[in-house]
Scaffold this motif. Structure first.
Motif, PDB file in Angstrom:
ATOM      1  N   ASP A 281       0.832  -1.209   0.000  1.00 63.17           N
ATOM      2  CA  ASP A 281       0.000   0.000   0.000  1.00 63.17           C
ATOM      3  C   ASP A 281       0.868   1.262   0.000  1.00 63.17           C
ATOM      4  O   ASP A 281       0.556   2.244  -0.691  1.00 63.17           O
ATOM      5  CB  ASP A 281      -0.932   0.003   1.213  1.00 63.17           C
ATOM      6  CG  ASP A 281      -2.026  -1.050   1.111  1.00 63.17           C
ATOM      7  OD1 ASP A 281      -2.280  -1.539  -0.008  1.00 63.17           O
ATOM      8  OD2 ASP A 281      -2.609  -1.401   2.159  1.00 63.17           O
ATOM      9  N   VAL A 284       2.333   1.869  -3.478  1.00 59.02           N
ATOM     10  CA  VAL A 284       1.352   2.449  -4.405  1.00 59.02           C
ATOM     11  C   VAL A 284       1.258   3.954  -4.183  1.00 59.02           C
ATOM     12  O   VAL A 284       1.254   4.750  -5.137  1.00 59.02           O
ATOM     13  CB  VAL A 284      -0.025   1.784  -4.218  1.00 59.02           C
ATOM     14  CG1 VAL A 284      -1.092   2.528  -5.029  1.00 59.02           C
ATOM     15  CG2 VAL A 284       0.026   0.316  -4.649  1.00 59.02           C
ATOM     16  N   SER A 302      -0.702   0.612  -9.992  1.00 60.52           N
ATOM     17  CA  SER A 302      -1.721  -0.076  -9.217  1.00 60.52           C
ATOM     18  C   SER A 302      -1.051  -1.055  -8.267  1.00 60.52           C
ATOM     19  O   SER A 302       0.136  -1.374  -8.408  1.00 60.52           O
ATOM     20  CB  SER A 302      -2.665  -0.843 -10.149  1.00 60.52           C
ATOM     21  OG  SER A 302      -1.961  -1.898 -10.794  1.00 60.52           O
ATOM     22  N   ALA A 303      -1.829  -1.574  -7.320  1.00 58.79           N
ATOM     23  CA  ALA A 303      -1.294  -2.591  -6.413  1.00 58.79           C
ATOM     24  C   ALA A 303      -0.876  -3.835  -7.189  1.00 58.79           C
ATOM     25  O   ALA A 303       0.150  -4.454  -6.890  1.00 58.79           O
ATOM     26  CB  ALA A 303      -2.330  -2.941  -5.355  1.00 58.79           C
TER      27      ALA A 303
END
Length: 329
Positions: A281, A284, A302-303
């Motif tokens: 997280d 990102v 994106s993750a």
């Protein structure tokens, strides 16, 4: 028997190499580690001091670098099998589609701060409005400063400075506050004395990570796994005897920080090898920040995109409960 020699190693810049050569009977596999020592991740220091890599049957060559960015460049340049760093160089590398995999998150630091003179009247983030603040642009401290100013809803005059120049700049009055790397906190406190003021922030926690080259994971995967087993063993030894671990760190940095300062840093450090969603997280968020500043010409990640740069397999093989990167939060 272990031999230790020192030589100069040229990669992105000159660095000091410490070659640890174990006897052939013990060292069945060789690995090269590009290491940027940091007191917040003492596992490597302890593993070296207690010969845990040798006991794992590894012949490890350790090449030390002044920064994690330089260690990362050695890794992606094919000059190392493994490298340590904070997470930001890896995020930048992922945006550039460089070849590497994160295999472990060794520690998380929770004591990030802005440092100022108490006499300046700076006591809270809102007091930074319009002030001259020294920081090293493009680093995780720059990322932290942006989050602090944004949360306070203020702007400031940002002054770019090399890490070694930040404390002197504050002392001279060239800037009114600084956001240095944690290893500079003790020096700043000593230099400022009673005029020392810090503003702590929980808006960002640097993660100290270990990355591997795809070649090492393809051809030396068992060695990488055993390396991580030694690191996990070092976790337990740090917890069991923190005083000895602190002395191992002091020996590594050759007296540039004392054991008391190391233990003080550890009060704000979550030491323990793992791979979980918090790292992904953060990556990102940092990726979007890097793209937004125009540092890398890429789409915001994106993750799923950044997850492809994380390989939990070797860590899961030695400590299954610590590798939960795919667990949703």
């Amino acid at each position: 028997m272990v031999r230790m020699t020192r030589r100069l190693f040229l990669a992105a810049g000159s660095a000091l190499a410490i070659v640890l050569a174990a006897s052939p009977s013990l060292a069945k596999d060789s690995l090269t580690l590009a290491w940027s020592p940091a007191p917040q991740m003492p596992q490597i220091d302890v593993a070296l001091a207690e010969k845990l890599f040798e006991k794992a049957g590894l012949d490890v060559t350790v090449v030390t670098f002044a920064s994690g960015r330089e260690a990362f460049e050695a890794l992606t340049g094919g000059q190392a099998d493994l490298a340590t760093m904070a997470e930001l160089p890896a995020v930048t590398g992922a945006l550039r589609d460089q070849s590497f995999k994160i295999v472990a998150d060794l520690a998380r630091y929770k004591g990030s701060r802005v440092i100022a003179k108490a006499s300046s009247g700076i006591a809270a983030p809102a007091d930074l409005a319009g002030r001259r603040i020294g920081v090293t642009l493009g680093t995780n401290t720059d990322f932290l400063l942006g989050k602090i100013l944004g949360a306070a809803g203020v702007t400031a005059e940002i002054v770019n400075a090399a890490p070694a120049d930040l404390v002197p700049a504050l002392l001279r009055g060239d800037v009114e506050a600084i956001v240095p790397f944690p290893n500079a906190y003790p020096a700043a406190a000593r230099a400022l004395g009673d005029d020392y003021r810090e503003i702590r922030s929980d808006l960002y926690e640097p993660h100290y990570i270990l990355a591997a080259s795809p070649a090492a994971l393809d051809t030396k995967r068992d060695a990488v796994t055993r390396f991580l087993g030694a690191v996990v063993d070092a976790d337990k030894r740090v917890a069991a005897d923190p005083d000895a671990a602190a002395e191992a760190v002091v020996a590594t940095v050759q007296g540039n920080i004392d054991a008391a300062a190391v233990r003080a840093l550890w009060k704000d450090t979550d030491i323990g090898t793992r791979l979980d969603r918090s790292l992904l997280d953060l990556m990102v968020e940092e990726g979007s920040w890097i793209v937004g500043r125009g540092v890398v010409n890429a789409d915001a990640p994106s993750a799923a995109t950044l997850r492809s740069f994380i390989e939990p397999g070797p860590l899961a093989a030695v400590a299954p409960t610590t590798a939960s990167i795919d667990t949703a939060q």
